[in-house]
Design an enzyme around this catalytic site. Sequence first.
Site, PDB file in Angstrom:
ATOM      1  N   CYS A 258      13.636  11.933   5.906  1.00  0.00           N
ATOM      2  CA  CYS A 258      14.000  11.420   7.459  1.00  0.00           C
ATOM      3  C   CYS A 258      14.967  11.302   8.041  1.00  0.00           C
ATOM      4  O   CYS A 258      15.467  11.617   9.163  1.00  0.00           O
ATOM      5  CB  CYS A 258      13.369  10.053   7.442  1.00  0.00           C
ATOM      6  SG  CYS A 258      14.327   8.657   6.825  1.00  0.00           S
TER       7      CYS A 258
ATOM      8  N   GLU B 298      10.329   1.965  10.412  1.00  0.00           N
ATOM      9  CA  GLU B 298      11.216   2.673   9.520  1.00  0.00           C
ATOM     10  C   GLU B 298      10.913   4.412   9.708  1.00  0.00           C
ATOM     11  O   GLU B 298       9.125   4.644   9.140  1.00  0.00           O
ATOM     12  CB  GLU B 298      11.802   3.226   8.115  1.00  0.00           C
ATOM     13  CG  GLU B 298      12.954   1.452   7.735  1.00  0.00           C
ATOM     14  CD  GLU B 298      14.235   1.767   8.154  1.00  0.00           C
ATOM     15  OE1 GLU B 298      14.324   2.434   9.326  1.00  0.00           O
ATOM     16  OE2 GLU B 298      14.413   0.064   8.404  1.00  0.00           O
TER      17      GLU B 298
ATOM     18  N   GLU C 232       9.657  16.642  14.742  1.00  0.00           N
ATOM     19  CA  GLU C 232      10.207  16.718  13.145  1.00  0.00           C
ATOM     20  C   GLU C 232       9.054  16.926  12.307  1.00  0.00           C
ATOM     21  O   GLU C 232       8.041  17.459  12.216  1.00  0.00           O
ATOM     22  CB  GLU C 232      10.162  14.870  12.400  1.00  0.00           C
ATOM     23  CG  GLU C 232      10.132  14.777  11.875  1.00  0.00           C
ATOM     24  CD  GLU C 232       9.910  13.948  10.336  1.00  0.00           C
ATOM     25  OE1 GLU C 232       9.256  13.091  10.755  1.00  0.00           O
ATOM     26  OE2 GLU C 232      11.298  12.878  10.584  1.00  0.00           O
TER      27      GLU C 232
ATOM     28  N   LYS D  36       1.081  -1.800   0.402  1.00  0.00           N
ATOM     29  CA  LYS D  36       0.162   0.213  -0.176  1.00  0.00           C
ATOM     30  C   LYS D  36       0.275   1.175  -0.029  1.00  0.00           C
ATOM     31  O   LYS D  36       1.107   1.862   1.192  1.00  0.00           O
ATOM     32  CB  LYS D  36      -1.236   0.142   1.234  1.00  0.00           C
ATOM     33  CG  LYS D  36      -2.215   0.445   0.997  1.00  0.00           C
ATOM     34  CD  LYS D  36      -2.293   2.079   2.120  1.00  0.00           C
ATOM     35  CE  LYS D  36      -1.917   3.395   2.426  1.00  0.00           C
ATOM     36  NZ  LYS D  36      -1.865   3.612   1.499  1.00  0.00           N
TER      37      LYS D  36
HETATM   38  P1  NAD Z   1       2.604   8.367   7.100  1.00  0.00           P
HETATM   39  O1  NAD Z   1       3.176   7.478   8.319  1.00  0.00           O
HETATM   40  O2  NAD Z   1       1.714   9.467   7.290  1.00  0.00           O
HETATM   41  O3  NAD Z   1       2.227   7.710   6.097  1.00  0.00           O
HETATM   42  C1  NAD Z   1       2.679   6.305   5.747  1.00  0.00           C
HETATM   43  C2  NAD Z   1       2.292   5.685   5.341  1.00  0.00           C
HETATM   44  O4  NAD Z   1       1.332   4.479   6.480  1.00  0.00           O
HETATM   45  C3  NAD Z   1       0.693   6.007   4.420  1.00  0.00           C
HETATM   46  O5  NAD Z   1       0.808   5.276   2.737  1.00  0.00           O
HETATM   47  C4  NAD Z   1      -0.172   6.285   4.739  1.00  0.00           C
HETATM   48  O6  NAD Z   1      -1.339   6.585   3.490  1.00  0.00           O
HETATM   49  C5  NAD Z   1      -0.494   4.742   6.167  1.00  0.00           C
HETATM   50  N1  NAD Z   1      -0.987   4.694   6.447  1.00  0.00           N
HETATM   51  C6  NAD Z   1      -1.609   6.513   7.125  1.00  0.00           C
HETATM   52  N2  NAD Z   1      -1.851   5.618   8.355  1.00  0.00           N
HETATM   53  C7  NAD Z   1      -2.230   4.527   8.840  1.00  0.00           C
HETATM   54  C8  NAD Z   1      -3.074   3.294   9.494  1.00  0.00           C
HETATM   55  N3  NAD Z   1      -3.754   3.966  10.228  1.00  0.00           N
HETATM   56  N4  NAD Z   1      -2.783   2.115   9.556  1.00  0.00           N
HETATM   57  C9  NAD Z   1      -1.795   1.497   7.963  1.00  0.00           C
HETATM   58  N5  NAD Z   1      -0.930   3.023   7.410  1.00  0.00           N
HETATM   59  C10 NAD Z   1      -2.000   3.636   7.942  1.00  0.00           C
HETATM   60  O7  NAD Z   1       4.128   9.214   7.333  1.00  0.00           O
HETATM   61  P2  NAD Z   1       3.932   9.999   5.711  1.00  0.00           P
HETATM   62  O8  NAD Z   1       3.718  11.574   5.541  1.00  0.00           O
HETATM   63  O9  NAD Z   1       3.918   9.312   4.619  1.00  0.00           O
HETATM   64  O10 NAD Z   1       5.825  10.507   5.338  1.00  0.00           O
HETATM   65  C11 NAD Z   1       6.536  11.106   5.950  1.00  0.00           C
HETATM   66  C12 NAD Z   1       6.595  10.611   7.588  1.00  0.00           C
HETATM   67  O11 NAD Z   1       7.892   8.997   7.113  1.00  0.00           O
HETATM   68  C13 NAD Z   1       7.954  11.742   8.521  1.00  0.00           C
HETATM   69  O12 NAD Z   1       7.770  11.284   9.900  1.00  0.00           O
HETATM   70  C14 NAD Z   1       9.161  10.597   7.881  1.00  0.00           C
HETATM   71  O13 NAD Z   1      10.365  11.448   8.416  1.00  0.00           O
HETATM   72  C15 NAD Z   1       9.474   9.228   7.567  1.00  0.00           C
HETATM   73  N6  NAD Z   1      10.575   8.734   6.977  1.00  0.00           N
HETATM   74  C16 NAD Z   1      11.129   7.837   7.684  1.00  0.00           C
HETATM   75  C17 NAD Z   1      12.044   7.240   6.562  1.00  0.00           C
HETATM   76  C18 NAD Z   1      12.773   5.980   7.729  1.00  0.00           C
HETATM   77  O14 NAD Z   1      13.737   5.400   6.814  1.00  0.00           O
HETATM   78  N7  NAD Z   1      12.898   6.425   8.528  1.00  0.00           N
HETATM   79  C19 NAD Z   1      11.816   7.302   4.942  1.00  0.00           C
HETATM   80  C20 NAD Z   1      11.123   8.434   4.566  1.00  0.00           C
HETATM   81  C21 NAD Z   1      10.312   8.978   5.700  1.00  0.00           C
END
Ligand code: NAD
Length: 471
Positions: free
Chosen positions: A278, A244, A378, A169
């Site tokens: 991130c 992650e 963040e 997803k």
């Molecule tokens: P997010 O957590 O809002 O969403 C990530 C994914 O999770 C999306 O596909 C979203 O639809 C899904 N999601 C949201 N709610 C969910 C739920 N209840 N159950 C299951 N899936 C769900 O993050 P974002 O805004 O898309 O991305 C930014 C974040 O990602 C930042 O915090 C960033 O630091 C982090 N990030 C971490 C890494 C790493 O490798 N550590 C890399 C890139 C981004």
Amino acid sequence: MITLNKVYIDGAFVTPHGTDTFDLISPVDNTISGTVTLGDEEDVRLAVAAAKRAFTTFSKTTKEERIAILQKMHDAIAARRQEFIQVMVEEYGGTLQFCTRSADYALDNITSAINTLWQYDLVRVVGQSQVQMTPVGVAGIITPWNSSNGFITGKLSAAIAAGCTAVIKPSEMSARQTQLMMECLHEAALPAGVVNIVNGLGAVVGAEIVAHPDIAKISFTGSTVVGKYIAREAAGTLKRITLELGGKSPNILLDDADLNTAVPMAVAAAFMNSGQACIAGTRLLVHESKVEEVEVLLKAAVEQIKTGRSAEDGTVVGPMVNRKQYERVRAYIKSGIEEGATLLTGGLESMQGLEEGNFVRPTVFTNVTNNMRIAREEIFGPVLCVITYKDDDDAIAIANDTTYGLQAYVNGKDKQRIVNIARQLNAGRVMINCLKHDPEAPFGGFKQSGIGREFGIFGLESYLEPKTILE
Ligand code: NAD
């Protein structure tokens, strides 16, 4: 107008059971460029059923067969590399330079999984036993919008190398990039059901993947808030989890650092991917004796950065992915001003000629203390905080005074001193005088930046269960 109305299940493009749609909005001017039809729980159930059926055969494949599949996947994506770059620039607003790196990163992930699998012993003798490293089962892969296809290939190639099948997803905001990925995977003619992709919202499609009893493992990249939700929900069926999550990475400039190279590198570390990274080095820790000199260099370097339309050559900071993210980043800039930090450059003024888009000026705050919100949370935008320290121990203490622990940076001349500092930093990866990625070394977070590691042997093993056979 672009209409995306298919999900990919059991080796075929199918019309989803879900009927809700999501607008695809350009970050450059907020015009609607198309829509994507969102899948629902039923689509997940069909995808999981297909992946479970495929697992019966796929889990028994040999190393050579999996490598052949990974190579086909690599070649199908490589053939459309230019399209990947273009679609990412248009859909997400990533800069041309970042999207080019991201496309190559997506391909390197697959090559690295192939190399890792070649060298890895899936069966070995431990003590008096034979240990068989067996695929864990159907993997649920959930990814964010900030480098969508790179995260998909990283997770999927490790899953395939291990003999797992997958339900993916991606972010609904990455639907065009996802479509291209689906087409490539289809062109690669993977066995039906090995990879299934369902577009949809996190709270609907994501939540069903996390709850489904036939998913054995979740690999998630995204925010810490959602990561914690996944950890709680996955416990219901004791799923294996790799998370992650977010970061607030410190970048320590030691008093002997060559500022002419360290400052531009600090700027690149802070504003990579327009600050939506991130691993961004967003807390710049400067020795108190050097702060004035650093501020002069920093202001000059940041004001030279080309900010604007992502597709233009040389742009370093493009728009924020959507209006919500734009408002969020601006709210943090307001909060920094209200908390008494000094605005060295950037700020809230809109950018001339770009008012319709989600553009935020690259912003640097000085006189930041580590307890301010801008230093603790963040921001995920182009905002850099300068914090001063007295000596190495103080720098280490400030660097570690965070709930996160994804990455850290140290710049200086004395290798032994730096290695000693690196040893004391609570971060999954420490960059010494560089900005690099090692696709075979483990990547992941300490503390609330995550659980588990990706890439190389550590990444592969997160999709494997050791089985001990005793005679
Ligand atoms: P997010 O957590 O809002 O969403 C990530 C994914 O999770 C999306 O596909 C979203 O639809 C899904 N999601 C949201 N709610 C969910 C739920 N209840 N159950 C299951 N899936 C769900 O993050 P974002 O805004 O898309 O991305 C930014 C974040 O990602 C930042 O915090 C960033 O630091 C982090 N990030 C971490 C890494 C790493 O490798 N550590 C890399 C890139 C981004």
